[in-house]
Enzyme design. Structure first.
Site, PDB file in Angstrom:
ATOM      1  N   GLY A 160       0.786  -1.230   0.000  1.00 32.40           N
ATOM      2  CA  GLY A 160       0.000   0.000   0.000  1.00 32.40           C
ATOM      3  C   GLY A 160       0.811   1.269   0.000  1.00 32.40           C
ATOM      4  O   GLY A 160       0.296   2.347   0.263  1.00 32.40           O
TER       5      GLY A 160
ATOM      6  N   ARG B 259      -3.310 -10.769  -4.130  1.00 36.17           N
ATOM      7  CA  ARG B 259      -4.719 -10.540  -3.786  1.00 36.17           C
ATOM      8  C   ARG B 259      -5.409  -9.837  -4.930  1.00 36.17           C
ATOM      9  O   ARG B 259      -4.773  -9.441  -5.913  1.00 36.17           O
ATOM     10  CB  ARG B 259      -4.809  -9.669  -2.531  1.00 36.17           C
ATOM     11  CG  ARG B 259      -4.021  -8.368  -2.669  1.00 36.17           C
ATOM     12  CD  ARG B 259      -4.209  -7.441  -1.503  1.00 36.17           C
ATOM     13  NE  ARG B 259      -3.277  -6.330  -1.486  1.00 36.17           N
ATOM     14  CZ  ARG B 259      -3.363  -5.240  -2.231  1.00 36.17           C
ATOM     15  NH1 ARG B 259      -4.366  -5.106  -3.101  1.00 36.17           N
ATOM     16  NH2 ARG B 259      -2.472  -4.271  -2.140  1.00 36.17           N
TER      17      ARG B 259
ATOM     18  N   LYS C  38      17.488   1.875  -5.439  1.00 32.91           N
ATOM     19  CA  LYS C  38      17.703   3.013  -6.314  1.00 32.91           C
ATOM     20  C   LYS C  38      16.356   3.576  -6.733  1.00 32.91           C
ATOM     21  O   LYS C  38      15.484   2.854  -7.215  1.00 32.91           O
ATOM     22  CB  LYS C  38      18.502   2.586  -7.554  1.00 32.91           C
ATOM     23  CG  LYS C  38      18.718   3.675  -8.585  1.00 32.91           C
ATOM     24  CD  LYS C  38      19.669   4.751  -8.085  1.00 32.91           C
ATOM     25  CE  LYS C  38      19.965   5.777  -9.183  1.00 32.91           C
ATOM     26  NZ  LYS C  38      20.859   6.850  -8.696  1.00 32.91           N
TER      27      LYS C  38
END
Length: 441
Positions: free
Chosen positions: A163, A286, A194
């Site tokens: 998230g 998911r 990076k």
């Protein structure tokens, strides 16, 4: 097919799963916290069980209460939705051990892809392109040394979690030290990577059955973000040529096969705007918030596909059968006030009118009279539209948002309308810093 599925979630994704269950003649079982007793997902489910108090740790994150509800309701399977327990390998294992089917990947797969350090190593072994990265960082001195070796700018990321949370970009040693001081390296493992400036966030939808068959359903452009969290997504990406689409799709399938992935998920990449090169980020095990735009351009119902795969059915579509039609855009409608740095805006919705039409889809978890709780995520609805072209989809979305009325709370509808008329957005010249550079700089 299952007779009964318990949905271990709330809000719009719970409503979405209930709809898919009913279309497949499956009884949908809801769970709810005490403040969600009158929530829309509770009203639409066939049965609902109280599992705890408003605090998510006592309800939607309460594995024992959820599994007890599954036993009492005699459910066959548990669908975790997104967020909450959807990426918990421990929960997936407990569900399976209790005799239920977990609608998602196997617990060991979730464990492997959930640890970014382990996932990067697995992808490196599979030959996926990677941005320069480090081993876990233990202190500020080590962070500065490694950052100097990698070269600024860098991004500090937690090894676990998703998230876009707890991620910090540093352009120099001073900014890196400031970022390190904001986190607790003794309780959470972080690593450096990076940072690719002017990058586009491209994710590829994958679908895999339990018999080794894996396909991709194209990519989604997820570059419009604030605080590293998406607010507007598109499919397909206007930046990809057919050759690039084929390349990134093949990379996603290779990534999924390397970890023996099953069910539905996404493989996420950063694309360098200057070179067109893709760099692996992570695998999300998911259903995604933005899955609907893929459904709009492919005609494939991803939640129903999840349920069919979990019940043991093989994939009934081959890669060559997948076709893409038109362009889709999704705007997340959050209960937030953009004028107050996107401060959450809980409260009661006093008036609610949602747009419609043949090119418009609304996935919502609220209605007039609903109370937007302060305890959970601020996403209350999604507007998804489709057009023959990207330009037409933008126009359809502008009309849809202009019709959408939600009174009693603040939302980001007007903010989306400002984005949609921005000339850089309309031309497709976007990247992960677009919101900060163009909208709230």
């Amino acid at each position: 097919m299952f007779k009964r599925v318990l949905i271990a979630n709330r809000g719009e994704i719970a409503v979405r799963i209930i709809r898919a269950c009913h279309e497949l003649a499956i009884e949908a079982i809801a769970v709810y916290s005490d403040v969600d007793a009158d929530a829309l997902h509770v009203q639409l489910a066939d049965r609902a069980y109280l599992i705890g108090s408003a605090d998510a740790t006592e309800s939607y994150l309460n594995t024992e209460a959820i599994i007890t509800a599954a036993k009492v309701s005699q459910a066959d399977a548990i669908h975790p939705g997104y967020g909450f327990l959807s990426e918990s390998a421990d929960f997936a294992e407990k569900v399976t051990n209790a005799g239920f089917v977990f609608v998602g990947p196997r617990a060991e797969t979730i464990q492997k892809v959930g640890n970014k350090d382990a996932a990067r190593e697995a992808m490196k072994q599979a030959g996926l392109p990677m941005a320069l990265g480090s081993d876990p960082i233990h202190d500020a001195t080590e962070a500065c040394r490694v950052a100097k070796e990698i070269g600024y700018p860098v991004i500090l990321k937690p090894v676990s979690g998703g998230g876009g949370k707890s991620m910090f970009i540093a352009n120099n040693a001073s900014e890196l030290l400031n970022a390190v001081n904001k986190v607790d390296l003794t309780t959470t493992v972080f690593y450096l990577e990076k940072y690719i400036a002017d990058a586009r966030h491209i994710e590829v939808q994958i679908v895999a059955d339990n018999y080794g068959h894996v396909i991709h359903l194209g990519e989604r452009e997820c570059s419009l973000q604030r605080r590293n969290q998406k607010i507007l997504e598109e499919a397909p990406s206007s930046a990809l040529s057919p050759e690039m689409r084929q390349k990134v799709g093949a990379l996603a399938i290779r990534a999924a096969k390397s970890v023996h992935y099953t069910n539905v998920g996404t493989v996420e990449f950063l694309m360098d705007k200057n070179t067109g090169d893709f760099y692996f980020m992570e695998i999300n095990p998911r259903i995604q918030v933005e899955h609907a735009i893929t459904e709009m351009i492919t005609g494939i119902d991803l939640v129903r596909k999840q349920l069919r795969i979990a019940s043991g059915e093989p994939l009934n579509v081959k890669q060559e059968d997948v076709t893409f039609t038109g362009h889709a855009i999704e705007c997340r409608i959050n209960a937030e006030d953009p004028t107050q740095n996107f401060l959450p805006s809980p409260g009661q919705i006093t008036f609610y009118y949602q747009p419609g039409g043949p090119k418009v889809r609304i996935d919502s978890g609220v209605c007039a009279g609903s109370i937007v709780q302060p305890y959970y995520d601020s996403l209350i609805a999604k507007v998804i539209v489709r057009g023959r072209t990207r330009g037409e989809a933008i126009k359809v979305m502008q009309c849809a948002l202009s019709e959408f009325r939600i009174d009693g709370i603040k939302t980001i509808i007007d903010f989306h309308l400002d984005v949609l008329k921005d000339p850089y957005f309309c031309s497709g010249d976007i990247d992960t810093q677009f919101i900060y550079k163009r909208m709230i700089s």
